[in-house]
Design a protein around this motif. Structure first.
Motif, mmCIF file in Angstrom:
data_model
loop_
_atom_site.group_PDB
_atom_site.id
_atom_site.type_symbol
_atom_site.label_atom_id
_atom_site.label_comp_id
_atom_site.label_asym_id
_atom_site.label_seq_id
_atom_site.Cartn_x
_atom_site.Cartn_y
_atom_site.Cartn_z
ATOM 1 N N ALA A 106 26.430 59.745 -48.207
ATOM 2 C CA ALA A 106 26.698 59.578 -46.781
ATOM 3 C C ALA A 106 25.406 59.782 -45.973
ATOM 4 O O ALA A 106 25.092 58.998 -45.080
ATOM 5 N N LEU A 107 24.669 60.828 -46.346
ATOM 6 C CA LEU A 107 23.409 61.088 -45.655
ATOM 7 C C LEU A 107 22.460 59.907 -45.814
ATOM 8 O O LEU A 107 21.835 59.451 -44.849
ATOM 9 N N ALA A 108 22.366 59.418 -47.065
ATOM 10 C CA ALA A 108 21.484 58.282 -47.328
ATOM 11 C C ALA A 108 21.888 57.089 -46.476
ATOM 12 O O ALA A 108 21.042 56.396 -45.897
ATOM 13 N N THR A 109 23.202 56.853 -46.380
ATOM 14 C CA THR A 109 23.675 55.722 -45.590
ATOM 15 C C THR A 109 23.216 55.843 -44.142
ATOM 16 O O THR A 109 22.679 54.893 -43.562
ATOM 17 N N VAL A 110 23.410 57.020 -43.579
ATOM 18 C CA VAL A 110 23.031 57.217 -42.180
ATOM 19 C C VAL A 110 21.525 56.999 -42.008
ATOM 20 O O VAL A 110 21.074 56.347 -41.065
ATOM 21 N N LEU A 111 20.766 57.532 -42.964
ATOM 22 C CA LEU A 111 19.311 57.415 -42.865
ATOM 23 C C LEU A 111 18.872 55.949 -42.949
ATOM 24 O O LEU A 111 18.037 55.493 -42.154
ATOM 25 N N VAL A 112 19.467 55.218 -43.897
ATOM 26 C CA VAL A 112 19.126 53.803 -44.043
ATOM 27 C C VAL A 112 19.412 53.065 -42.740
ATOM 28 O O VAL A 112 18.587 52.291 -42.250
ATOM 29 N N VAL A 113 20.583 53.330 -42.181
ATOM 30 C CA VAL A 113 20.943 52.641 -40.944
ATOM 31 C C VAL A 113 19.994 53.043 -39.810
ATOM 32 O O VAL A 113 19.600 52.198 -38.998
ATOM 33 N N ALA A 114 19.608 54.324 -39.789
ATOM 34 C CA ALA A 114 18.693 54.775 -38.739
ATOM 35 C C ALA A 114 17.369 54.017 -38.821
ATOM 36 O O ALA A 114 16.845 53.547 -37.802
ATOM 37 N N VAL A 115 16.845 53.884 -40.045
ATOM 38 C CA VAL A 115 15.589 53.144 -40.214
ATOM 39 C C VAL A 115 15.772 51.700 -39.762
ATOM 40 O O VAL A 115 14.962 51.138 -39.020
ATOM 41 N N LEU A 116 16.879 51.126 -40.216
ATOM 42 C CA LEU A 116 17.156 49.730 -39.884
ATOM 43 C C LEU A 116 17.242 49.534 -38.369
ATOM 44 O O LEU A 116 16.630 48.620 -37.801
ATOM 45 N N ALA A 117 17.983 50.428 -37.721
ATOM 46 C CA ALA A 117 18.149 50.334 -36.273
ATOM 47 C C ALA A 117 16.803 50.481 -35.582
ATOM 48 O O ALA A 117 16.492 49.749 -34.635
ATOM 49 N N PHE A 118 15.992 51.404 -36.099
ATOM 50 C CA PHE A 118 14.670 51.631 -35.524
ATOM 51 C C PHE A 118 13.831 50.349 -35.589
ATOM 52 O O PHE A 118 13.218 49.934 -34.608
ATOM 53 N N LEU A 119 13.854 49.727 -36.756
ATOM 54 C CA LEU A 119 13.063 48.499 -36.913
ATOM 55 C C LEU A 119 13.590 47.384 -36.016
ATOM 56 O O LEU A 119 12.824 46.661 -35.380
ATOM 57 N N LEU A 120 14.898 47.260 -35.950
ATOM 58 C CA LEU A 120 15.494 46.208 -35.117
ATOM 59 C C LEU A 120 15.120 46.407 -33.657
ATOM 60 O O LEU A 120 14.759 45.460 -32.955
ATOM 61 N N VAL A 121 15.191 47.647 -33.235
ATOM 62 C CA VAL A 121 14.885 47.941 -31.848
ATOM 63 C C VAL A 121 13.438 47.582 -31.530
ATOM 64 O O VAL A 121 13.119 47.059 -30.465
ATOM 65 N N HIS A 122 12.575 47.838 -32.524
ATOM 66 C CA HIS A 122 11.172 47.501 -32.290
ATOM 67 C C HIS A 122 10.919 45.998 -32.304
ATOM 68 O O HIS A 122 9.912 45.535 -31.786
ATOM 69 N N LEU A 173 31.923 53.156 -26.872
ATOM 70 C CA LEU A 173 30.675 52.849 -27.557
ATOM 71 C C LEU A 173 30.432 51.348 -27.616
ATOM 72 O O LEU A 173 29.308 50.874 -27.487
ATOM 73 N N GLY A 174 31.516 50.603 -27.858
ATOM 74 C CA GLY A 174 31.382 49.157 -28.002
ATOM 75 C C GLY A 174 30.788 48.536 -26.755
ATOM 76 O O GLY A 174 29.880 47.703 -26.811
ATOM 77 N N GLN A 175 31.301 48.993 -25.618
ATOM 78 C CA GLN A 175 30.771 48.484 -24.361
ATOM 79 C C GLN A 175 29.293 48.871 -24.222
ATOM 80 O O GLN A 175 28.470 48.076 -23.761
ATOM 81 N N ALA A 176 28.951 50.099 -24.667
ATOM 82 C CA ALA A 176 27.562 50.553 -24.596
ATOM 83 C C ALA A 176 26.664 49.651 -25.434
ATOM 84 O O ALA A 176 25.584 49.256 -24.985
ATOM 85 N N ALA A 208 16.299 49.844 -25.607
ATOM 86 C CA ALA A 208 16.068 50.231 -27.001
ATOM 87 C C ALA A 208 16.671 51.581 -27.400
ATOM 88 O O ALA A 208 17.416 51.654 -28.377
ATOM 89 N N PRO A 209 16.385 52.673 -26.677
ATOM 90 C CA PRO A 209 16.924 53.962 -27.119
ATOM 91 C C PRO A 209 18.448 53.970 -27.172
ATOM 92 O O PRO A 209 19.042 54.561 -28.069
ATOM 93 N N SER A 210 19.090 53.286 -26.223
ATOM 94 C CA SER A 210 20.549 53.251 -26.226
ATOM 95 C C SER A 210 21.077 52.505 -27.451
ATOM 96 O O SER A 210 22.012 52.957 -28.119
ATOM 97 N N VAL A 211 20.472 51.347 -27.739
ATOM 98 C CA VAL A 211 20.925 50.569 -28.892
ATOM 99 C C VAL A 211 20.816 51.419 -30.150
ATOM 100 O O VAL A 211 21.766 51.562 -30.930
#
Ligand code: SF4
Lengths: 690, 313
Positions: B12-28, B265-268, B278-281
């Motif tokens: 579960a932790l790994a999943t969250v971390l992977v998504v965090a990295v992914l989201a970070f890259l997408l935002v950039h 959240l969906g609306q956000a 970016a930070p919100s996404v």
């Protein structure tokens, strides 16, 4: 909205297993069952709709009455009219034109998702299957992560990065969905990879990639098509959803989701607007799903042990028919005697082939009857019909099962419920599967005792413990607390016997009770059964293919072949002095039935197989495999007294064989060997089956 | 069992971390630097550069990610580029909306789906075909279309329910329930159909097990075979199906929130993606993932607990 799809519909895993090729990759390839598709009305309708939609959208510029942006201010928000068949939107734009002009784009981009998702999922599954456990573990972990993230939110973040570039978004969606496809495909790919012909190809030096492409991929074809259809539907829904929340194609361009969004603004003043686009979208999704379901439908593999209410109603009708027919049709079998008397029993698939025909036998109180034969001879069906527990779709089609004078073949479900457990009990072949894996032994046993003996909880528990001790379990207290998977097969069979005894039955139906057990345990179980018969005075109908078991425990034997009793009588008479060639052959082929002293050099075999019900000849059903077959055998053969006490035999040559003292010969080519060794008997054994 | 739980927690932790990295890259990869986004059109390049420098936008990506992660662990998800509010606070207000929506929809789909699926499997024949047909329709109709029809029929025509908006539970439990009713029902239509199919298939499979015959042979009443023994056997795949459904419904709430104007959240996600905030996404993607992964973890442990084989080992 994404993972709605990821775990493909539950039936399709079963379908995947069922679609596995039996005869090799070629067969699997051709199995991409166009016939299955066109056999289902839903599938046909789906194909027609999709084809029509594709053609209509590709030729749209040629026939559409309006351009997508043409505005007709005389007919804003109109319903269907002669000019605008499907009505117009708030700017007076023609709905029909807009729906079909945007169809090609919707279908095409959804197809991108299909190609990426199914392609990637299949490649991953094949790689996992081909490259071993380590690779599989890694890929499985990664896909697990992909499946447990909120895909919709991630897709939206992607949109933030790449903008509303629909093809790219649909491709990334495909990547997310591929995890689900991988899960569906993996089992099937692995089982294809472990087929014998794949091993053979490996030995021949075919490369891993070559094997995957040549042997595994073709076997996956049907699943690929099924999943493609289902994912296509998903792609369309998600794409429409994105357009609905404002992430569709750039503004003037129409899209189905965008049009529904526009319509939703006018649901108060022009509700009609919702209908055309919604209907076209729903129909298209429905069509794709229908195609997927038609192709993925598993042939009804295993029958239910508890028929549905509808199936029970149908069975009740069949039972009533049997009861009614009874009065008219008297069988010519000898009059009923003994505790259980089966007369002219027939069992068949409802509206399909017969499985058992005209079977008769008697069981006296406190005796053991063996039903013997190879598998596929109808022994188990005969045994289950005694309890009214034939699998779903199989019914007793005629005859009588007289239990203390009452005809069970014509008994209703409710009447049978009063008989089962209390009068007649069952133990089956695989004790592990016969016990409910979800409940403890103690729960299963005490609830059966409470129900069948109408006693309280405390007393039932005491009784359960003493029953377990009675069947030879020493630490009954511990076993009561265990789950079935925690005990051995032999122990489980003892528990199953205790369960069967919980209603103090007077007849025990035992379906191959020792077959699945180790040899030493077999002997223990048999001796337990023998002592139970002695102590309780109950009778047993023992289904077995093992003549050793028969010799050990049975008083009477009925030998069955292809749904018929072919020989019937006292155990001693039948084993020492068999009259039917099939019995002869079984004895010659059974290592246990021969005493060590007169063990033949080679065991005989019975060449060929038990014929399928549809191939049963009108004459002797054993004819195709019989070493003694002659022209007289082609006519129907009655069951006649065999001459040894009350024995019966169904063979035109029974007397002849008895006189000549012929033996079933251990050879693959019986005629030859016989001709060589015993030239004087050629006239008896010559095969004139042409 | 302890080992199993540890393993799952790590996953579960790994999943969250992977998504965090992914989201970070997408935002950039989003068009426009934070400075440009927050200052809006017409800002001078110097002003933009100044904001970017203050936010550390030009630091190496790894440094930025570690900084973000460090803050995030302490509950600080940054500030919105659009209105300067704390992302964490904003999401904390929104989470209950989406959570009630997803939980309500999952619960309703579960109850409805299991009931329909069991009925179809048990009754067979005509009933089975009718339920099958309804489920086929329900999965083919997009949720937003169903939602609009509900609005039309139940809010506009009969005004039983409010058509849009959300009332917090603290304000009025009754209005809270009424405001949730339509969105929950809308989402649950497809969910229930999915779970009904899963339940039907699992029940049929359970009824094919040999122990069902043993139960009948010991005169177990039909209702008990169906609703105690077969349903218990089928419960494992059904709960697994419900867990998967929760992920889908959590995502599906984007549409329901848009349709019913609910501040979740969906609306956000929808607005922050449109405005390139970016930070919100990034915050909302990570929070959504944490919730979904956590709920799944719990449901998975529940599944394992239902299985005597795994419980014992
Ligand atoms: S001898 Fe003829 S009737 Fe007898 S078993 Fe052989 S084929 Fe059948």
């Amino acid at each position: 909205m994404i993972p709605n799809v990821a775990p493909a519909p539950a039936d399709s895993t079963a379908a995947a297993a069922a679609a596995l090729p039996k005869s090799g990759p070629k067969a699997a390839f051709t199995k991409v069952s166009a016939h299955r598709l066109f056999a289902s009305p839903g599938g046909v309708a789906g194909v027609l709709w999709l084809a029509a939609l594709v053609v209509a959208s590709l030729t749209a510029p040629l026939w559409l009455p309006f351009k997508t942006e043409d505005q007709d201010f005389t007919a804003v928000l109109s319903g269907p009219t002669a000019a605008h068949w499907l009505g117009t939107d708030e700017l007076g734009r023609d709905l029909l034109s807009r729906i079909f002009a945007s169809a090609a784009g919707t279908l095409g981009t959804s197809f991108i998702t299909v190609i990426v998702a199914v392609g990637l999922g299949t490649i991953l599954a094949m790689a996992s299957a081909a490259l071993g456990d380590r690779v599989e573990a890694v890929i499985s972990r990664v896909t697990e992560i992909m499946m447990s993230v909120p895909g919709t939110v991630i897709i939206l973040a992607v949109i933030g990065a790449v903008g509303t570039n629909i093809p790219v978004i649909m491709a990334i969606l495909g990547i997310l969905i591929s995890a689900g496809i991988y899960r569906v495909m993996l089992g099937q790919a692995k089982s294809l990879q472990s087929q014998l012909y794949v091993d053979a190809a490996k030995v021949d030096g075919v490369s891993t990639l070559g094997i995957s492409l040549r042997h595994v991929l073709p076997g996956l074809t049907n699943t690929i098509v099924v999943q493609s259809a289902l994912i296509f539907a998903v792609g369309m829904l998600i794409q429409a959803g994105l357009a609905f929340i404002g992430f569709g194609p750039p503004i003037p361009q129409p899209s189905w989701g965008g049009m529904i969004q526009g319509a939703s603004q006018h649901v108060y003043d022009a509700p009609w607007l919702m209908v055309p686009t919604g209907a076209v979208l729903a129909l298209t999704v429905l069509a794709a799903n229908a195609i997927g379901n038609a192709l993925g439908k598993a042939p009804n593999a295993a029958a239910s042990h508890l028929p549905s209410a509808a199936a029970r109603r149908q069975r009740a009708k069949a039972v009533a028919a049997v009861g009614a027919a009874q009065v008219a049709a008297g069988t010519d079998a000898p009059p009923a005697k003994g505790q259980l008397s089966v007369r002219g029993l027939s069992v068949g698939v409802d509206g399909g082939p017969r499985l058992v025909t005209d079977v008769s036998f008697d069981v006296e109180q406190g005796t053991v009857l063996g039903l013997v034969g190879e598998s596929g001879c109808g022994k188990t069906m005969t045994a289950l019909s005694l309890l009214g527990l034939l699998p779903s779709g199989v019914v007793a089609t005629g005859g009588q099962i007289l239990w203390n004078g009452k005809n069970l073949a014509a008994a209703t479900d409710r009447e049978m419920e009063a008989i089962r457990g209390r009068d007649i009990a069952l133990i089956s072949q695989e004790p592990m599967r016969a016990l409910d894996p979800m409940f403890t032994v103690g729960y299963q046993l005490t609830s059966a005792i409470r129900r069948l003996r109408k006693v309280g909880k405390a007393e039932a528990r005491k009784e359960a413990r003493s029953l377990l001790e009675k069947v030879g379990i020493v630490d009954a207290g511990r076993i009561l607390k265990t789950y079935p998977h925690q005990i051995s097969g032999g122990m489980a069979q003892r528990v199953a016997i205790a369960l069967a005894l919980s209603g103090r039955p007077r007849l025990l139906v035992a379906d191959e009770p020792t077959t699945a057990l180790d040899v030493t345990v077999q002997a223990e179980i048999l001796s337990l059964l023998r002592s139970l018969v002695k102590d309780t005075g109950m009778s047993v109908v023992m289904v077995t293919h093992d003549l050793g078991v028969v010799a050990d425990i049975c008083d009477q034997v009925a030998v069955m072949y292809a749904g018929q009793v072919v020989e019937n009588g006292k155990t001693a008479n039948i084993l020492d002095n068999p009259r039917h060639p099939y019995t002869l052959a079984l004895l010659a082929a059974d290592p246990h039935a021969n005493h060590a002293a007169d063990m033949p050099e080679r065991l005989a075999t019975i060449s060929g197989q038990v014929p399928q019900p549809k191939d049963w000849p009108t004459g002797c059903r054993f004819m195709a495999r019989c070493q003694f077959a002659g022209s007289a055998c082609a006519a129907p053969v009655p069951l006649l007294p065999s001459g040894s006490e009350d024995g019966l035999v169904r063979c035109v040559k029974a007397d002849e064989l008895a006189v000549e003292g012929l033996e079933w010969v251990a050879t693959e080519v019986p005629t030859h060997r016989l001709l060589d060794l015993t030239p004087t008997r050629t006239n008896v054994v010559e095969k004139d089956m042409a | 069992m302890a080992l199993f739980i540890t393993k799952r927690l790590l996953m579960a932790l790994a999943t969250v971390l992977v998504v965090a990295v992914l989201a970070f890259l997408l935002v950039h990869a989003m068009p426009g630097s934070p400075g440009a986004v927050s200052l809006g059109a017409g800002a001078s390049q110097e002003a933009i550069d100044e904001v970017n420098a203050r936010l550390g936008w030009n630091d190496p990506l790894v440094v930025q990610f570690v900084r973000w992660l460090g803050d995030a662990v302490q509950g600080n998800l940054g500030t919105s580029l659009i209105d300067g509010r704390s992302v964490s606070d904003d999401l904390a207000n929104r989470l209950p909306v989406t959570a009630s929506l997803a939980a309500g929809a999952t619960l309703l789909s579960g109850v409805l789906g299991v009931a329909l699926g069991v009925t179809a499997a048990v009754r067979g024949g005509m009933v089975d075909r009718i339920v099958g047909g309804i489920c086929g329709m329900a999965v083919a109709l997009p949720a937003f279309w169903i939602g609009i029809i509900f609005v039309y029929l139940l809010a506009v025509q009969s005004s039983v329910f409010p058509a849009t908006g959300y009332v917090p539970f603290e304000a009025s439990p009754q209005d809270w329930a009424l405001s949730l009713a339509l969105p929950v029902i809308t989402l649950a239509v497809g969910g229930a159909a999915f779970i009904a199919r899963q339940t039907r298939a699992s029940m049929l499979e359970a009824l094919q097990q040999e122990h069902i015959r043993t139960l009948r042979a010991t005169a177990t009443p039909t209702w008990k075979i169906l609703y105690v023994h077969a349903l218990r056997y089928a419960s494992l795949p059904i709960v697994a199906g419900i867990a998967l459904q929760f992920i889908g419904l959590f995502g599906g709430s984007v549409i329901a929130e848009q349709l019913f104007a609910m501040p979740g959240l969906g609306q956000a996600v929808q607005t922050s993606v449109s405005t390139h905030d970016a930070p919100s996404v990034q915050g909302v993607v990570v929070i959504a993932t944490v919730v979904v992964v956590a709920v799944n973890l719990v449901l998975e442990l529940a599944t394992k607990f239902l299985d005597p084989k795994l419980r014992a080992s």
